[in-house]
Motif scaffolding. Sequence first.
Motif, mmCIF file in Angstrom:
data_model
loop_
_atom_site.group_PDB
_atom_site.id
_atom_site.type_symbol
_atom_site.label_atom_id
_atom_site.label_comp_id
_atom_site.label_asym_id
_atom_site.label_seq_id
_atom_site.Cartn_x
_atom_site.Cartn_y
_atom_site.Cartn_z
ATOM 1 N N MET A 95 0.753 -1.312 -0.083
ATOM 2 C CA MET A 95 -0.081 0.030 0.061
ATOM 3 C C MET A 95 0.725 1.464 0.075
ATOM 4 O O MET A 95 1.903 1.082 0.573
ATOM 5 N N SER A 96 0.677 2.194 -0.868
ATOM 6 C CA SER A 96 1.124 3.455 -0.799
ATOM 7 C C SER A 96 0.367 4.745 -0.563
ATOM 8 O O SER A 96 0.757 5.822 -0.356
ATOM 9 N N GLY A 97 -1.101 4.477 -0.311
ATOM 10 C CA GLY A 97 -1.732 5.818 0.006
ATOM 11 C C GLY A 97 -3.347 5.437 0.060
ATOM 12 O O GLY A 97 -3.817 4.325 -0.341
ATOM 13 N N ALA A 98 -4.086 6.288 0.376
ATOM 14 C CA ALA A 98 -5.799 6.009 0.306
ATOM 15 C C ALA A 98 -6.099 7.393 -0.265
ATOM 16 O O ALA A 98 -5.943 8.249 0.158
ATOM 17 N N VAL A 99 -7.347 7.229 -0.952
ATOM 18 C CA VAL A 99 -8.297 8.196 -1.436
ATOM 19 C C VAL A 99 -9.065 8.717 -0.475
ATOM 20 O O VAL A 99 -9.976 7.738 -0.255
ATOM 21 N N VAL A 100 -9.260 9.765 0.134
ATOM 22 C CA VAL A 100 -10.079 10.019 1.261
ATOM 23 C C VAL A 100 -10.921 11.086 0.545
ATOM 24 O O VAL A 100 -10.839 12.014 0.172
ATOM 25 N N ARG A 101 -12.381 11.034 0.895
ATOM 26 C CA ARG A 101 -13.392 11.600 0.510
ATOM 27 C C ARG A 101 -14.059 12.435 1.655
ATOM 28 O O ARG A 101 -14.410 11.908 2.743
ATOM 29 N N ASN A 102 -14.094 14.007 1.361
ATOM 30 C CA ASN A 102 -14.699 14.579 2.424
ATOM 31 C C ASN A 102 -16.333 14.549 2.078
ATOM 32 O O ASN A 102 -16.808 14.969 0.956
ATOM 33 N N LEU A 103 -17.082 14.179 3.144
ATOM 34 C CA LEU A 103 -18.551 13.950 2.769
ATOM 35 C C LEU A 103 -19.402 15.052 2.749
ATOM 36 O O LEU A 103 -20.556 14.961 2.177
ATOM 37 N N LYS A 104 -18.828 16.100 3.332
ATOM 38 C CA LYS A 104 -19.649 17.522 3.045
ATOM 39 C C LYS A 104 -19.478 18.116 1.785
ATOM 40 O O LYS A 104 -20.336 18.607 1.130
ATOM 41 N N THR A 105 -18.325 18.164 1.208
ATOM 42 C CA THR A 105 -17.946 18.883 -0.052
ATOM 43 C C THR A 105 -17.580 17.942 -1.095
ATOM 44 O O THR A 105 -17.673 18.390 -2.376
ATOM 45 N N ASN A 106 -17.628 16.649 -0.805
ATOM 46 C CA ASN A 106 -17.311 15.794 -1.762
ATOM 47 C C ASN A 106 -16.127 15.709 -2.572
ATOM 48 O O ASN A 106 -15.675 15.123 -3.315
ATOM 49 N N ASP A 107 -14.973 16.539 -1.975
ATOM 50 C CA ASP A 107 -13.703 16.632 -2.469
ATOM 51 C C ASP A 107 -12.858 15.383 -2.118
ATOM 52 O O ASP A 107 -13.232 15.031 -1.003
ATOM 53 N N THR A 108 -12.079 14.914 -2.909
ATOM 54 C CA THR A 108 -11.321 13.789 -2.555
ATOM 55 C C THR A 108 -9.856 14.276 -2.622
ATOM 56 O O THR A 108 -9.329 15.236 -3.388
ATOM 57 N N LYS A 109 -8.904 13.482 -1.869
ATOM 58 C CA LYS A 109 -7.342 13.830 -2.070
ATOM 59 C C LYS A 109 -6.728 12.425 -1.642
ATOM 60 O O LYS A 109 -7.268 11.371 -0.995
ATOM 61 N N LEU A 110 -5.741 12.308 -2.239
ATOM 62 C CA LEU A 110 -4.663 11.080 -1.844
ATOM 63 C C LEU A 110 -3.962 11.326 -0.818
ATOM 64 O O LEU A 110 -3.068 12.374 -0.812
ATOM 65 N N VAL A 111 -3.927 10.542 0.214
ATOM 66 C CA VAL A 111 -3.306 10.744 1.501
ATOM 67 C C VAL A 111 -2.085 9.706 1.688
ATOM 68 O O VAL A 111 -2.587 8.398 1.514
ATOM 69 N N PRO A 112 -0.882 10.052 1.331
ATOM 70 C CA PRO A 112 0.299 9.015 1.096
ATOM 71 C C PRO A 112 0.432 8.376 2.705
ATOM 72 O O PRO A 112 0.962 8.945 3.513
ATOM 73 N N VAL A 113 0.105 7.163 2.607
ATOM 74 C CA VAL A 113 0.427 6.171 3.820
ATOM 75 C C VAL A 113 0.828 4.670 3.682
ATOM 76 O O VAL A 113 0.175 4.541 2.465
ATOM 77 N N THR A 114 1.579 4.352 4.516
ATOM 78 C CA THR A 114 1.934 2.862 4.118
ATOM 79 C C THR A 114 0.957 1.650 4.805
ATOM 80 O O THR A 114 1.195 0.507 4.660
ATOM 81 N N GLY A 115 0.323 2.357 5.808
ATOM 82 C CA GLY A 115 -0.848 1.444 6.514
ATOM 83 C C GLY A 115 -2.265 2.115 6.854
ATOM 84 O O GLY A 115 -2.221 3.130 6.891
ATOM 85 N N LEU A 116 -3.103 0.957 6.606
ATOM 86 C CA LEU A 116 -4.544 1.585 7.048
ATOM 87 C C LEU A 116 -5.210 0.409 7.885
ATOM 88 O O LEU A 116 -5.287 -0.741 7.748
ATOM 89 N N PHE A 117 -5.581 1.075 9.218
ATOM 90 C CA PHE A 117 -6.061 0.101 10.075
ATOM 91 C C PHE A 117 -7.474 0.442 10.211
ATOM 92 O O PHE A 117 -7.893 1.653 10.656
ATOM 93 N N VAL A 118 -8.304 -0.347 9.989
ATOM 94 C CA VAL A 118 -9.908 -0.370 10.111
ATOM 95 C C VAL A 118 -10.358 -0.821 11.551
ATOM 96 O O VAL A 118 -9.914 -2.024 11.971
ATOM 97 N N ALA A 119 -10.694 0.318 12.319
ATOM 98 C CA ALA A 119 -11.142 0.024 13.518
ATOM 99 C C ALA A 119 -12.885 0.287 13.655
ATOM 100 O O ALA A 119 -13.027 1.112 14.647
ATOM 101 N N ILE A 120 -13.481 -0.566 12.833
ATOM 102 C CA ILE A 120 -14.975 -0.078 12.791
ATOM 103 C C ILE A 120 -15.963 -1.162 13.670
ATOM 104 O O ILE A 120 -17.002 -1.173 13.561
ATOM 105 N N GLY A 121 -14.714 -2.136 14.348
ATOM 106 C CA GLY A 121 -15.562 -3.242 15.065
ATOM 107 C C GLY A 121 -15.386 -4.510 14.531
ATOM 108 O O GLY A 121 -14.936 -4.671 13.501
ATOM 109 N N HIS A 122 -15.925 -5.514 15.274
ATOM 110 C CA HIS A 122 -16.012 -6.996 14.734
ATOM 111 C C HIS A 122 -17.370 -7.449 14.950
ATOM 112 O O HIS A 122 -18.247 -7.092 15.869
#
Length: 319
Positions: A222-249
């Motif tokens: 992984m090199s990044g994630a596309v993040v969307r602002n839910l109010k403006t609908n704008d997107t941007k690429l955030v350069p990261v090497t890790g994504l931790f999903v913490a929305i529960g089990h």
Amino acid sequence: MAEKINKVTIIGSGPAGYTAAIYAARANLQPVMFAGGPTLDDPQRVPGGQLMVTTDVENYPGFPEAITGPEMMERFQKQAERFGTVIHMENVVKVDFSKRPFFIQGESESCYSETVIIATGATAKWLGVKGEDSFKNRGVSACATCDGAFFKNQDVLVVGGGDTAMEEATYLAKIVKSVTVVHRRDSLRASKVMQERALKNPKISFLWDSAIDEVVGDNKGMSGAVVRNLKTNDTKLVPVTGLFVAIGHTPNTGLFQGVLETHQGGYLKTVPGSTRTNIPGVFACGDVQDSYYRQAITAAGTGCMAAIDAERWLIEQGE
């Protein structure tokens, strides 16, 4: 209809189920296990629990050089079989706990059993966005305490706004270069203490009113994630090497709904300090009853407890 009555039947596998099998088998209880397998909802599902989709396990005692999750589960299985555990690589589709011996119906096999140990585990909730599956174990994770050490001095994202997300973010901040929390709302759902801890941490920043649209990278990871602002609908690429999903089990308790008592989150209730459920002779261990620790080592520990609880309960019944 099956006529044989088992002393112990284990539903599920993973560290909890296999450890329960090892202890039960060594106690001469001749356990039978329904280890699980693919389902219509999850055709990729394999016996062995969440470790089957884990690459390197570095925090399980006794493996100083690390071991892959599937290899570890293969060793657990062989050890259980060595002591005589009979393993059916299939799912249980129906149980009847209304009278003893209990009845367990698998996809092809069925049996009666004096006791039942439930080790069906829990399944991490995922985002379901493009690229997420492709980069699981190559940047995308659902467990900071399992995988955080692989991201030393790197930039990572954490998705979520509850206690779990804040715990993950705070834990990661000790290891990584920076943590950015992505949350769908403009305020956190976490407890006040957890919120304050994360908000005060200089290594943790927040992207409010935002969601992940896509995970990107290459064959290296992984090199990044596309993040969307839910109010403006704008997107941007955030350069990261890790994504931790913490929305529960989601605990795998569908089979026991309306039969066994559960907590609000769906996890099976056990008597504190034991693995006993509300039905005498039915025990639960591992992530299906543990929403807090969720580690291989703690699951194995409760698997041991469940086998000992079952053995002692059978003695109390004069069996």
